[in-house]
Design an enzyme around this catalytic site. Structure first.
Site, PDB file in Angstrom:
ATOM      1  N   LYS A 181      -3.474   6.792  -0.273  1.00 28.43           N
ATOM      2  CA  LYS A 181      -4.801   6.221  -0.037  1.00 28.43           C
ATOM      3  C   LYS A 181      -5.757   7.259   0.559  1.00 28.43           C
ATOM      4  O   LYS A 181      -5.350   8.373   0.889  1.00 28.43           O
ATOM      5  CB  LYS A 181      -4.679   4.970   0.845  1.00 28.43           C
ATOM      6  CG  LYS A 181      -3.813   3.870   0.218  1.00 28.43           C
ATOM      7  CD  LYS A 181      -4.544   3.066  -0.846  1.00 28.43           C
ATOM      8  CE  LYS A 181      -3.655   2.343  -1.825  1.00 28.43           C
ATOM      9  NZ  LYS A 181      -2.925   1.188  -1.354  1.00 28.43           N
TER      10      LYS A 181
HETATM   11  C1  LIG Z   1      -2.020  -0.057  -1.598  1.00 32.18           C
HETATM   12  C2  LIG Z   1      -2.584  -1.423  -1.728  1.00 32.18           C
HETATM   13  C3  LIG Z   1      -2.227  -2.479  -0.874  1.00 32.18           C
HETATM   14  C4  LIG Z   1      -1.068  -2.406   0.086  1.00 32.18           C
HETATM   15  O1  LIG Z   1      -1.159  -1.394   0.996  1.00 32.18           O
HETATM   16  P1  LIG Z   1       0.108  -1.034   1.913  1.00 32.18           P
HETATM   17  O2  LIG Z   1      -0.506  -0.264   3.039  1.00 32.18           O
HETATM   18  O3  LIG Z   1       1.036  -0.243   1.077  1.00 32.18           O
HETATM   19  O4  LIG Z   1       0.696  -2.322   2.376  1.00 32.18           O
HETATM   20  C5  LIG Z   1      -2.898  -3.684  -0.974  1.00 32.18           C
HETATM   21  N1  LIG Z   1      -3.856  -3.866  -1.894  1.00 32.18           N
HETATM   22  C6  LIG Z   1      -4.212  -2.899  -2.758  1.00 32.18           C
HETATM   23  C7  LIG Z   1      -5.303  -3.183  -3.746  1.00 32.18           C
HETATM   24  C8  LIG Z   1      -3.567  -1.659  -2.718  1.00 32.18           C
HETATM   25  O5  LIG Z   1      -3.885  -0.718  -3.613  1.00 32.18           O
END
Ligand SMILES: *Cc1c(COP(=O)(O)O)cnc(C)c1O
Length: 383
Positions: A181
Site C-alpha cells: 500500500k
Molecule cells: C488491502 C485492502 C484491504 C485490506 O487491508 P489489510 O491491511 O491487508 O487488512 C481492504 N480493502 C481493500 C480495497 C484493500 O485493497
C-alpha cells in the site's frame, strides 16, 4: 529488464526508526504508536486516529463502533478486496453487492438506492485505486435512509474529494499499511473518525477490551491492575510497525507525487493507442494512484486479458488484477447465489483490467520499458 509489480520504498530512514525501537527495547504498542497516531491525525486533519494491525481490523472495529447487528445489511461494491465484505460476515450480517462504474470502477451510486431495505445499516464505499468514490451522493443517500458511511480507504492515502482529504468525510475511515500500500509498514491499519466516543471504544476493543491503554501497565506510571470492559480483539499494532509508519509518513507526499508522475505518463502514452483504455479520474478529485488499472479494448485485440498478462510476464513485467469480483468466489456463490448477470459493468471490467507497476523509485527507463512493451504487445496483437 525485470520490473516487479511492486517494491516498497524502504530507505535508511525506516531502518533507523526500527533500530531505534529495537535499541529502546519497546517493541510492541507504545510511545511510537501514540506518536504515529498523533502525526497521522494531524496529517489527515481529523479528531482521532486509532492504529491497529490491519485495515481489515480497522473495518471490523468501525462496524463494531456503529453497532452492526446480526441480520442487518451493508452495501459494498462488487469489485473490491474480499476484506470489505468479509468484515460484514463477521457479524452474521449480509454484504449487499452493488455494481461499479465502467470508467472508474467505483461503486455506481445510481444503483445503491434500489438495494436499500429496512435492514440496511451502512454503506462501505471503496476508493478504488486511490480515486475517492462519489461521496456527496453517498452521504446524501446515507442521510435520507439514516445509514452510516464507513469508507474503505485502503488505497487512498493521500487522496482528495472536492478539496477535502479522504479521512475527514465519512463517519469512520479505514486505511491499510499492508506491504504494497501507499504507506507500508508490512502489516497495519488505522481508523480515523471525528467521533471521540467511537475512538475510545475502538481503542478498548483493539486490545482485548481492556480498560485504558493497558500497555501503560508496563511503564513507570502504570499498575498491574486492569479491567475488561467488553469482549475485544488482539488488533493492536506494534512500535516496530509504527516506527516504519513514522518514517513513511514523512515522505508520503513525495511518494504520491512519484506515482502521479508515472500515472500521467501511462495515461498520455496509452491514450493514443486505440487497443488500450487508460484509467480515468474524475475532475473534482485527486487520486493517490495506489494502482494504475489499465483496460484492454478487446474489440481491437485478438488476445484476451490473461494472454496479455502472460506476454508482459515473458518480457519481465510484473502485473496483477484488482480485483476478482466478489460474486465470483466460491464462498459468495454458495452463500448468496449471485448471478454474474446482476453485475454487467463488473464483468466487463474484470474481462479487461490489469494493474501495471507503479511505485516510487521506478526509474524513467523502467517506466518507458513498461510503456513500450504494453504498446508493442497491443500493436502486434491487433485484430
Ligand atoms: C488491502 C485492502 C484491504 C485490506 O487491508 P489489510 O491491511 O491487508 O487488512 C481492504 N480493502 C481493500 C480495497 C484493500 O485493497
Amino acid at each position: 529488464m525485470q520490473i516487479p509489480f511492486h517494491k516498497p520504498c524502504i530507505t535508511e530512514d525506516e531502518i533507523n526508526e526500527v533500530v531505534d525501537s529495537l535499541k529502546k527495547g519497546w517493541i510492541t504498542m507504545g510511545k511510537k504508536t501514540i506518536e504515529f497516531e498523533s502525526q497521522f491525525k494531524d496529517y489527515i486533519g481529523c479528531r482521532n486516529a486509532v492504529a491497529v494491525n490491519s485495515c481489515t481490523a480497522a473495518l471490523h472495529l468501525a462496524l463494531r463502533a456503529i453497532g452492526l447487528k446480526e441480520g442487518e445489511e451493508v452495501i459494498v461494491p462488487a469489485i473490491t478486496f474480499v476484506a470489505t465484505a468479509e468484515v460484514v460476515n463477521y457479524f452474521k450480517a449480509k454484504p449487499i453487492l452493488v455494481d461499479v462504474e465502467k470508467e472508474t470502477h467505483l461503486i455506481d451510486v445510481s444503483k445503491i438506492e434500489e438495494e436499500i431495505t429496512p435492514k440496511t445499516k451502512a454503506i462501505i464505499p471503496v476508493h478504488y485505486s486511490g480515486q475517492p468514490a462519489d461521496m456527496d451522493e453517498i452521504l446524501e443517500i446515507a442521510e435520507k435512509y439514516n445509514l452510516y458511511v464507513v469508507e474503505d480507504a485502503a488505497h487512498s492515502l493521500p487522496a482528495w474529494y472536492k478539496g477535502r482529504k479522504v479521512g475527514t468525510i465519512g463517519d469512520l475511515i479505514a486505511f491499510s499499511f499492508y506491504a504494497t500500500k501507499t504507506l507500508a509498514t508490512g502489516e497495519g491499519g488505522m481508523v480515523t473518525t471525528d467521533n471521540d466516543e467511537w475512538a475510545e471504544m475502538m481503542k478498548v476493543l483493539r486490545l482485548h477490551g481492556i480498560s485504558k491503554d493497558a500497555w501503560k501497565r508496563y511503564t513507570k506510571e502504570g499498575s498491574w491492575e486492569y479491567d475488561v470492559l467488553d469482549n475485544g480483539y488482539k488488533y493492536n499494532t506494534t512500535d516496530i510497525n509504527s516506527a516504519l509508519g513514522l518514517a513513511q509518513l514523512k515522505k508520503l507526499e513525495w511518494m504520491w507525487k512519484e506515482r502521479e508522475k508515472i500515472a500521467n505518463k501511462y495515461n498520455e502514452a496509452f491514450g493514443e493507442c486505440e487497443e488500450l483504455i487508460p484509467y480515468k479520474v474524475k475532475k473534482d478529485r485527486v487520486s493517490s494512484w495506489h494502482l494504475y488499472p489499465l483496460k484492454l479494448n478487446l474489440k481491437a485485440l485478438k488476445i484476451d486479458r490473461n494472454q496479455f498478462i502472460e506476454k508482459l510476464k515473458r518480457r519481465g513485467i510484473g502485473t496483477s488484477v484488482h480485483f476478482i469480483p466478489l460474486y465470483r468466489f466460491t464462498y459468495y456463490k454458495r452463500r448468496f447465489n449471485y448471478s454474474t448477470k446482476e453485475f454487467p459493468n463488473s464483468e466487463w471490467i474484470f474481462e479487461r483490467v490489469l494493474s501495471l507497476p507503479i511505485f516510487p523509485g521506478m526509474t524513467k527507463e523502467e517506466v518507458n520499458y513498461v510503456i513500450e512493451n504494453v504498446i508493442d504487445i497491443a500493436k502486434r496483437n491487433k485484430r
